[in-house]
Design a protein around this motif. Structure first.
Motif, short mmCIF file in Angstrom:
data_model
loop_
_atom_site.label_atom_id
_atom_site.label_comp_id
_atom_site.label_asym_id
_atom_site.label_seq_id
_atom_site.Cartn_x
_atom_site.Cartn_y
_atom_site.Cartn_z
N CYS A 124 0.84 -1.20 0.00
CA CYS A 124 0.00 0.00 0.00
C CYS A 124 0.88 1.26 0.00
O CYS A 124 1.98 1.25 0.55
CB CYS A 124 -0.85 0.08 1.27
N GLY A 125 0.35 2.32 -0.54
CA GLY A 125 0.96 3.65 -0.41
C GLY A 125 2.39 3.72 -0.90
O GLY A 125 2.72 3.28 -2.01
N THR A 126 3.23 4.27 -0.06
CA THR A 126 4.64 4.44 -0.41
C THR A 126 5.31 3.09 -0.67
O THR A 126 6.16 2.97 -1.56
CB THR A 126 5.33 5.21 0.73
N ALA A 127 4.93 2.08 0.09
CA ALA A 127 5.52 0.75 -0.11
C ALA A 127 5.14 0.22 -1.51
O ALA A 127 5.96 -0.39 -2.20
CB ALA A 127 5.04 -0.20 0.98
N THR A 141 0.15 -3.49 8.30
CA THR A 141 -0.93 -2.96 7.46
C THR A 141 -1.95 -4.05 7.13
O THR A 141 -1.61 -5.10 6.59
CB THR A 141 -0.33 -2.35 6.18
N SER A 200 6.03 -3.81 3.51
CA SER A 200 5.35 -3.03 4.54
C SER A 200 6.35 -2.54 5.58
O SER A 200 6.98 -3.33 6.26
CB SER A 200 4.28 -3.87 5.23
N GLN A 201 6.48 -1.24 5.68
CA GLN A 201 7.36 -0.64 6.68
C GLN A 201 6.96 -1.14 8.06
O GLN A 201 7.78 -1.69 8.79
CB GLN A 201 7.26 0.89 6.60
N SER A 202 5.70 -0.94 8.42
CA SER A 202 5.24 -1.25 9.78
C SER A 202 5.11 -2.75 10.01
O SER A 202 5.18 -3.23 11.14
CB SER A 202 3.87 -0.61 10.03
N GLU A 254 0.15 14.50 0.98
CA GLU A 254 -0.18 14.10 2.35
C GLU A 254 0.29 15.07 3.41
O GLU A 254 -0.33 15.16 4.45
CB GLU A 254 0.30 12.66 2.65
N VAL A 278 4.67 10.43 9.97
CA VAL A 278 3.68 9.66 9.22
C VAL A 278 4.12 9.51 7.76
O VAL A 278 4.00 8.44 7.16
CB VAL A 278 2.28 10.31 9.35
N ALA A 279 4.65 10.57 7.19
CA ALA A 279 5.11 10.50 5.80
C ALA A 279 6.41 9.71 5.73
O ALA A 279 7.41 10.06 6.35
CB ALA A 279 5.32 11.89 5.24
N SER A 280 6.39 8.66 4.98
CA SER A 280 7.55 7.76 4.91
C SER A 280 8.64 8.33 4.02
O SER A 280 8.38 8.79 2.91
CB SER A 280 7.07 6.42 4.37
N LYS A 294 3.85 12.43 -1.44
CA LYS A 294 4.46 13.18 -0.33
C LYS A 294 3.88 14.58 -0.25
O LYS A 294 3.51 15.05 0.82
CB LYS A 294 5.99 13.29 -0.51
C1 F6R Z 1 2.99 7.57 2.90
C2 F6R Z 1 2.89 6.43 3.79
C3 F6R Z 1 1.84 5.39 3.55
C4 F6R Z 1 2.37 4.00 3.86
C5 F6R Z 1 1.27 2.94 3.73
C6 F6R Z 1 1.80 1.53 3.91
O1 F6R Z 1 4.04 8.40 3.26
O2 F6R Z 1 3.64 6.32 4.73
O3 F6R Z 1 1.38 5.47 2.23
O4 F6R Z 1 3.43 3.72 2.97
O5 F6R Z 1 0.28 3.20 4.67
O6 F6R Z 1 2.39 1.38 5.16
P1 F6R Z 1 3.31 0.15 5.50
O7 F6R Z 1 4.54 0.26 4.66
O8 F6R Z 1 3.59 0.24 6.96
O9 F6R Z 1 2.54 -1.11 5.15
#
Ligand code: F6R
Length: 367
Positions: free
Chosen positions: A58-61, A110, A105-107, A247, A156-158, A244
């Motif tokens: 999702c998103g940045t990932a 998700t 996924s960073q976190s 958001e 919040v912004a990756s 970026k």
């Molecule tokens: C944008 C941002 C989000 C995350 C997205 C996925 O700056 O941070 O778009 O990239 O919510 O999050 P993760 O990578 O944690 O699954």
């Protein structure tokens, strides 16, 4: 804890050289001739069995996956589909035991990405997770994990997580190419040599461009719309640049593959509309030059992200940011840095809550 920076986002942008070094560390052989990913359990005959790779996030990932598609298809010659997790999971995807699925996924928490992972496993696919948070749910459930080692990301912004996802995708691509023997040893050495220079080059971009970007960010603060254009890998990065800006500064931004402009979007370009043109891909730079002329002819205000501003067209732009030269396939890590800085400084100019933008959460554990 912000170490003297006004916001976590700025701190994290400045940490990128260090976090890239961490991601590379221990993953290159002694003579820098091979990528080593000891955490992976992938034999050559297994790789040869895969007919397709799916990257789901999702998103940045997700945006990091769009860059990876270019890399993997170019160097490993396996078709790659990149999908948004919330689409993939409800779409009866064509996934089976001949598909390698990579979730990013960073976190690691998700909800949609986790559901996509489970969906892929149910269909018989092996799943590799690329993640930042050790022991989080997605890495725990995946068959294999590669950690990006970006360190804690608070804003919040990756930013640093995106860049580290890219470096891990570079490493993984070279690793797969080694296994499949799709590129020569010479080529591998050349790529690794360039890859090792990226952390210093990111530091150099921040040093060389931040004060200039800060200066013209006040112009951007007045706008309500912006367009990002690019071709090839630059298009993938343009999507991330637009996200970026949206958001954290709440400026509506859209990203277009530059060749698509004349199929509709060009109608929106008129005097003073800001266009950020990414032109770092030598193989298509001439095409970008004509796209830039197209928007200049409609009196857009153009900022170029370029390798060198020698060309007359680049000299005529409202602003240009030069990035150092690297292998064409590796430029995305460099190209995104001025876009992160632009989004940050514009948001600050507009008085936005940079680290905690409205309506957004760092970890999206509900769908
Ligand atoms: C944008 C941002 C989000 C995350 C997205 C996925 O700056 O941070 O778009 O990239 O919510 O999050 P993760 O990578 O944690 O699954």
């Amino acid at each position: 804890e912000k170490a003297g920076y006004d916001h976590f986002m700025l701190k994290e942008i400045h940490e990128q050289p260090e976090s890239l070094r961490r991601a590379i560390s221990g993953r290159l052989s002694n003579g820098n001739s091979q990528v080593i990913l000891d955490e992976l359990n992938l034999a050559a005959d297994e790789i040869n069995n895969y007919e397709r790779i799916y990257i789901v996030a999702c998103g940045t990932a997700y945006h990091s996956g769009l860059v990876a598609k270019y890399l993997i298809e170019d160097l490993v010659r396996i078709p790659v589909e990149v999908d948004i997790a919330s689409e993939f999971r409800y779409r009866n995807p064509l996934v089976n035991d001949k598909t390698l699925v990579i979730v990013v996924s960073q976190s690691g928490e998700t909800a949609d990405t986790l559901a996509a992972l489970r969906e892929a496993q149910d269909r018989g696919a092996k799943v590799i997770a690329i993640s930042n948070v050790v022991g989080s749910t997605i890495p725990r459930e995946a068959d294999e994990v590669i950690y990006i080692h970006a360190g804690p990301e608070i804003a919040v912004a990756s930013t640093k997580a995106y860049i580290n996802m890219l470096i891990v995708f570079y490493l993984l691509t070279i690793y797969l190419a080694q296994l499949k023997e799709t590129i020569s040893e010479e080529e591998i050495k050349r790529l690794i040599k360039a890859l090792k220079q990226l952390p210093n080059q990111v530091a150099q971009i921040i040093k060389d461009s931040e004060s200039e970007i800060k200066r013209f960010a006040s112009d951007y603060a007045e706008y309500e719309n912006a367009f990002f254009i690019g071709r090839s890998l630059d298009y993938a990065v343009a999507l991330e640049g637009a996200l970026k800006l949206k958001e954290i500064s709440y400026i509506h931004a859209e990203s277009y593959a530059a060749g698509e402009l004349k199929h509709g979007t060009l109608a929106l370009i008129e005097e003073g509309v800001p266009v950020i043109a990414l032109a770092t891909q030598n193989s298509v730079v001439d095409k970008m030059l004509s796209n830039i002329k197209e928007v200049q002819a409609r009196e857009a205000s153009v900022t170029g992200i370029v390798l060198s501003d020698e060309d007359e067209v680049f000299k005529s732009l409202d602003h240009t940011i030069e990035i150092p030269t690297t292998e064409e396939l590796l430029t995305s890590i460099l190209t995104v840095v001025p876009l992160q800085l632009l989004a940050y400084h514009v948001a600050v100019e507009r008085g936005c809550d940079v680290d905690q933008p409205r309506n957004l959460a760092k970890s999206v554990t509900v769908e």
